[in-house]
Design an enzyme around this catalytic site. Structure first.
Site, PDB file in Angstrom:
ATOM      1  N   CYS A   1       0.824  -1.208   0.000  1.00 46.19           N
ATOM      2  CA  CYS A   1       0.000   0.000   0.000  1.00 46.19           C
ATOM      3  C   CYS A   1       0.862   1.264   0.000  1.00 46.19           C
ATOM      4  O   CYS A   1       1.676   1.486   0.897  1.00 46.19           O
ATOM      5  CB  CYS A   1      -0.919  -0.019   1.223  1.00 46.19           C
TER       6      CYS A   1
ATOM      7  N   CYS B   1       0.360   3.452   3.135  1.00 41.53           N
ATOM      8  CA  CYS B   1       1.070   2.903   4.298  1.00 41.53           C
ATOM      9  C   CYS B   1       2.547   3.272   4.221  1.00 41.53           C
ATOM     10  O   CYS B   1       3.179   3.620   5.228  1.00 41.53           O
ATOM     11  CB  CYS B   1       0.911   1.384   4.369  1.00 41.53           C
TER      12      CYS B   1
ATOM     13  N   ASP C   1      -1.836  16.326  -1.787  1.00 39.98           N
ATOM     14  CA  ASP C   1      -2.048  15.420  -2.917  1.00 39.98           C
ATOM     15  C   ASP C   1      -0.995  15.731  -3.983  1.00 39.98           C
ATOM     16  O   ASP C   1      -0.686  16.883  -4.267  1.00 39.98           O
ATOM     17  CB  ASP C   1      -3.462  15.605  -3.490  1.00 39.98           C
TER      18      ASP C   1
ATOM     19  N   HIS D   1      -4.206   0.660   8.321  1.00 39.20           N
ATOM     20  CA  HIS D   1      -4.668   0.359   6.963  1.00 39.20           C
ATOM     21  C   HIS D   1      -6.124  -0.092   6.974  1.00 39.20           C
ATOM     22  O   HIS D   1      -6.449  -1.149   7.510  1.00 39.20           O
ATOM     23  CB  HIS D   1      -3.790  -0.711   6.305  1.00 39.20           C
TER      24      HIS D   1
ATOM     25  N   ASN E   1     -13.793   8.538  -2.049  1.00 38.38           N
ATOM     26  CA  ASN E   1     -14.199   7.612  -3.100  1.00 38.38           C
ATOM     27  C   ASN E   1     -14.113   6.187  -2.572  1.00 38.38           C
ATOM     28  O   ASN E   1     -13.101   5.807  -1.978  1.00 38.38           O
ATOM     29  CB  ASN E   1     -13.292   7.768  -4.321  1.00 38.38           C
TER      30      ASN E   1
ATOM     31  N   THR F   1      -8.547   5.036  -6.487  1.00 32.29           N
ATOM     32  CA  THR F   1      -7.346   4.479  -7.124  1.00 32.29           C
ATOM     33  C   THR F   1      -6.351   3.967  -6.090  1.00 32.29           C
ATOM     34  O   THR F   1      -5.515   3.117  -6.402  1.00 32.29           O
ATOM     35  CB  THR F   1      -6.647   5.529  -8.017  1.00 32.29           C
TER      36      THR F   1
ATOM     37  N   HIS G   1      -6.402   2.641   0.362  1.00 31.05           N
ATOM     38  CA  HIS G   1      -6.198   2.951   1.788  1.00 31.05           C
ATOM     39  C   HIS G   1      -7.117   4.141   2.012  1.00 31.05           C
ATOM     40  O   HIS G   1      -6.959   5.188   1.353  1.00 31.05           O
ATOM     41  CB  HIS G   1      -4.721   3.295   2.039  1.00 31.05           C
TER      42      HIS G   1
ATOM     43  N   HIS H   1      -9.059   7.326   2.458  1.00 27.74           N
ATOM     44  CA  HIS H   1      -8.548   8.704   2.502  1.00 27.74           C
ATOM     45  C   HIS H   1      -9.672   9.672   2.203  1.00 27.74           C
ATOM     46  O   HIS H   1     -10.591   9.372   1.449  1.00 27.74           O
ATOM     47  CB  HIS H   1      -7.385   8.890   1.532  1.00 27.74           C
TER      48      HIS H   1
ATOM     49  N   HIS I   1     -10.270  13.468   0.764  1.00 23.50           N
ATOM     50  CA  HIS I   1      -9.684  14.616   0.067  1.00 23.50           C
ATOM     51  C   HIS I   1     -10.292  15.887   0.669  1.00 23.50           C
ATOM     52  O   HIS I   1     -11.521  15.988   0.789  1.00 23.50           O
ATOM     53  CB  HIS I   1     -10.075  14.613  -1.418  1.00 23.50           C
TER      54      HIS I   1
HETATM   55  P1  AMP Z   1      -8.595   8.368  -5.099  1.00 21.54           P
HETATM   56  O1  AMP Z   1      -8.680   8.515  -6.602  1.00 21.54           O
HETATM   57  O2  AMP Z   1      -9.779   8.914  -4.367  1.00 21.54           O
HETATM   58  O3  AMP Z   1      -8.215   6.972  -4.686  1.00 21.54           O
HETATM   59  O4  AMP Z   1      -7.405   9.338  -4.674  1.00 21.54           O
HETATM   60  C1  AMP Z   1      -6.066   8.965  -4.682  1.00 21.54           C
HETATM   61  C2  AMP Z   1      -5.297  10.246  -4.632  1.00 21.54           C
HETATM   62  O5  AMP Z   1      -3.983   9.955  -4.229  1.00 21.54           O
HETATM   63  C3  AMP Z   1      -5.201  10.976  -5.986  1.00 21.54           C
HETATM   64  O6  AMP Z   1      -5.752  12.281  -5.871  1.00 21.54           O
HETATM   65  C4  AMP Z   1      -3.699  11.003  -6.264  1.00 21.54           C
HETATM   66  O7  AMP Z   1      -3.268  12.197  -6.880  1.00 21.54           O
HETATM   67  C5  AMP Z   1      -3.114  10.838  -4.872  1.00 21.54           C
HETATM   68  N1  AMP Z   1      -1.784  10.248  -4.810  1.00 21.54           N
HETATM   69  C6  AMP Z   1      -1.361   9.112  -5.409  1.00 21.54           C
HETATM   70  N2  AMP Z   1      -0.068   8.880  -5.106  1.00 21.54           N
HETATM   71  C7  AMP Z   1       0.321   9.881  -4.274  1.00 21.54           C
HETATM   72  C8  AMP Z   1       1.537  10.214  -3.619  1.00 21.54           C
HETATM   73  N3  AMP Z   1       2.636   9.461  -3.740  1.00 21.54           N
HETATM   74  N4  AMP Z   1       1.579  11.337  -2.871  1.00 21.54           N
HETATM   75  C9  AMP Z   1       0.483  12.116  -2.738  1.00 21.54           C
HETATM   76  N5  AMP Z   1      -0.698  11.859  -3.326  1.00 21.54           N
HETATM   77  C10 AMP Z   1      -0.777  10.756  -4.083  1.00 21.54           C
HETATM   78 ZN    ZN Z   2      -2.404   1.300   3.611  1.00 20.84          ZN
END
Ligand code: AMP
Ligand code: ZN
Length: 112
Positions: free
Chosen positions: A5, A8, A31, A47, A86, A94, A97, A99, A101
């Site tokens: 992950c 994580c 982000d 997690h 989401n 995507t 884990h 989260h 926004h």
């Molecule tokens: P979601 O599409 O709701 O799963 O959001 C995942 C978010 O994680 C997206 O807005 C990505 O831009 C962000 N993201 C992915 N990898 C990283 C990273 N290494 N550092 C910061 N944000 C990330």
């Molecule tokens: Zn995780």
């Protein structure tokens, strides 16, 4: 800690991030691909894959996440913002884990 992950790994420091806030149970960071002037992700340190994995045992962290969201918004000086979570691929998740926004600093559309 889930070894597959990315969030994580961010929480453990293995992958770098721009930290905004941290305490015992919650981590928040910028982000990597912001969609607004303020775009911060708030995650539980434990997690949890997504909203479907929130249970009676782990749900207290969600209330705490919302306290942290308010704290961050006040620190960033945004009185108006959107919180997005989401759940599942069709919803646009995507990273699996949990989260939240925080999206702010611009006028939002009805749902995006
Ligand atoms: P979601 O599409 O709701 O799963 O959001 C995942 C978010 O994680 C997206 O807005 C990505 O831009 C962000 N993201 C992915 N990898 C990283 C990273 N290494 N550092 C910061 N944000 C990330
Ligand atoms: Zn995780």
């Amino acid at each position: 800690m889930n070894n597959d992950c990315i969030f994580c790994k961010i929480i453990s420091g293995e992958i770098p991030s721009k930290k905004v806030y941290e305490d015992e149970t919650v981590y928040a960071f910028e982000d990597i691909a912001p969609v607004a002037p303020v775009h911060i992700l708030v995650v539980p340190k434990t997690h949890i894959a997504n909203a479907l994995e929130i249970t009676e045992e782990n749900s207290s962290v969600i209330a705490h996440i919302y306290e942290v969201i308010g704290k961050i918004a006040r620190e960033k000086g945004i009185e108006s913002f959107r919180v997005v979570n989401n759940c599942g691929e069709d919803a646009g998740q995507t990273v699996f884990h949990l989260h939240f926004h925080i999206i702010g600093g611009r006028k939002c559309g009805i749902m995006a």
